[in-house]
Design a protein around this motif. Structure first.
Motif, short mmCIF file in Angstrom:
data_model
loop_
_atom_site.label_atom_id
_atom_site.label_comp_id
_atom_site.label_asym_id
_atom_site.label_seq_id
_atom_site.Cartn_x
_atom_site.Cartn_y
_atom_site.Cartn_z
N ARG A 32 1.56 -1.25 0.06
CA ARG A 32 0.10 0.25 0.20
C ARG A 32 0.71 1.54 0.71
O ARG A 32 0.62 2.51 -0.89
CB ARG A 32 -0.88 0.16 0.98
N GLN A 64 -7.94 -1.43 -4.02
CA GLN A 64 -9.12 -1.55 -2.56
C GLN A 64 -8.43 -0.21 -1.98
O GLN A 64 -9.75 0.55 -1.82
CB GLN A 64 -7.55 -2.50 -1.59
N LEU A 65 -7.43 0.89 -2.38
CA LEU A 65 -7.38 1.95 -2.20
C LEU A 65 -8.51 2.96 -2.66
O LEU A 65 -8.85 4.36 -2.63
CB LEU A 65 -5.31 2.51 -2.35
N GLN A 98 -11.44 2.09 -3.78
CA GLN A 98 -12.79 2.32 -3.01
C GLN A 98 -12.51 2.68 -1.67
O GLN A 98 -13.36 2.78 -1.33
CB GLN A 98 -12.50 0.36 -2.68
N GLU A 99 -11.83 2.61 -1.28
CA GLU A 99 -11.56 2.72 0.34
C GLU A 99 -11.72 4.92 0.39
O GLU A 99 -11.88 5.89 1.66
CB GLU A 99 -9.90 3.43 1.16
N LYS A 114 -9.18 6.91 -1.35
CA LYS A 114 -7.94 7.77 -0.88
C LYS A 114 -7.03 7.57 -2.71
O LYS A 114 -5.72 8.14 -2.75
CB LYS A 114 -6.82 6.11 -0.15
N GLU A 157 -3.31 8.84 4.28
CA GLU A 157 -2.95 7.49 4.38
C GLU A 157 -1.48 7.20 4.33
O GLU A 157 -0.33 6.66 4.62
CB GLU A 157 -3.68 6.56 3.83
#
Length: 182
Positions: free
Chosen positions: A5, A49-50, A52-53, A55, A82
């Motif tokens: 990440r 994922q980032l 979806q979050e 970020k 983040e």
């Protein structure tokens, strides 16, 4: 903390907007697969994922005559936060992947801040080494359980080396080496 990440956020921070293949290519140029568990699939998973979050922001795929369109990614303010949160954790970590990812982007932070974090990391390394060495007298002798003492000595040596290595980086930072934002 996921080193992947941090690596994805850090590369995007440097190269944004960028598509997933560009992030992967950049990390391959650093040979990141030799010092982390980063794989092509983990890069694309982190991008999804980032996003979806919240970020990362993702553009609609750009059409191309060479195949399927590519999505461009950029950090959002939450992604910038983040990145800093992960850097804080990475620079004090005694996990090699996490610390390595933090070192890769330490030049994104002010010099005094990095020095403070790496001093804390060195203290953690020394404390871990000392704790491991203190355990040795309480373990059976080498003939009853030879692996236990040898493993404690191995791990304490790893943390001794990490502490020494960190001291070298700190000396270079304090001497003004490395280009930092301040």
């Amino acid at each position: 903390m996921s080193a992947v990440r941090l690596l994805v956020l850090g590369v995007l921070r440097l190269r944004q907007p960028a598509h997933g293949y560009a992030v992967r290519k950049e990390l391959l140029s650093w040979r990141a697969e030799t010092w982390t568990n980063v794989k092509p699939g983990s890069i694309y998973h982190a991008l999804r994922q980032l996003t979806q979050e919240g970020k990362l922001s993702a553009s609609d795929p750009q059409e191309s005559d060479r195949g399927s369109g590519r999505t461009l990614f950029e950090l959002t303010p939450a992604g910038e936060a983040e990145f800093h949160r992960l850097m804080d954790a990475a620079l004090i970590s005694v996990d090699m992947e996490e610390l390595g990812a933090g070192i890769a982007f330490m030049d994104a932070l002010p010099r005094p801040y990095v020095i403070e974090k790496l001093r804390e990391q060195r203290r953690r390394s020394e404390d871990t080494r000392d704790s491991l060495l203190a355990m040795i007298p309480n373990f059976p002798g080498r003939y009853e359980a030879p692996h236990a003492t040898d493993l404690l000595e191995l791990w304490s040596g790893v943390f001794e080396n990490l502490s020494r290595w960190t001291e070298g980086v700190l000396s270079r930072l304090e001497a003004g080496e490395y280009r930092m934002p301040d």
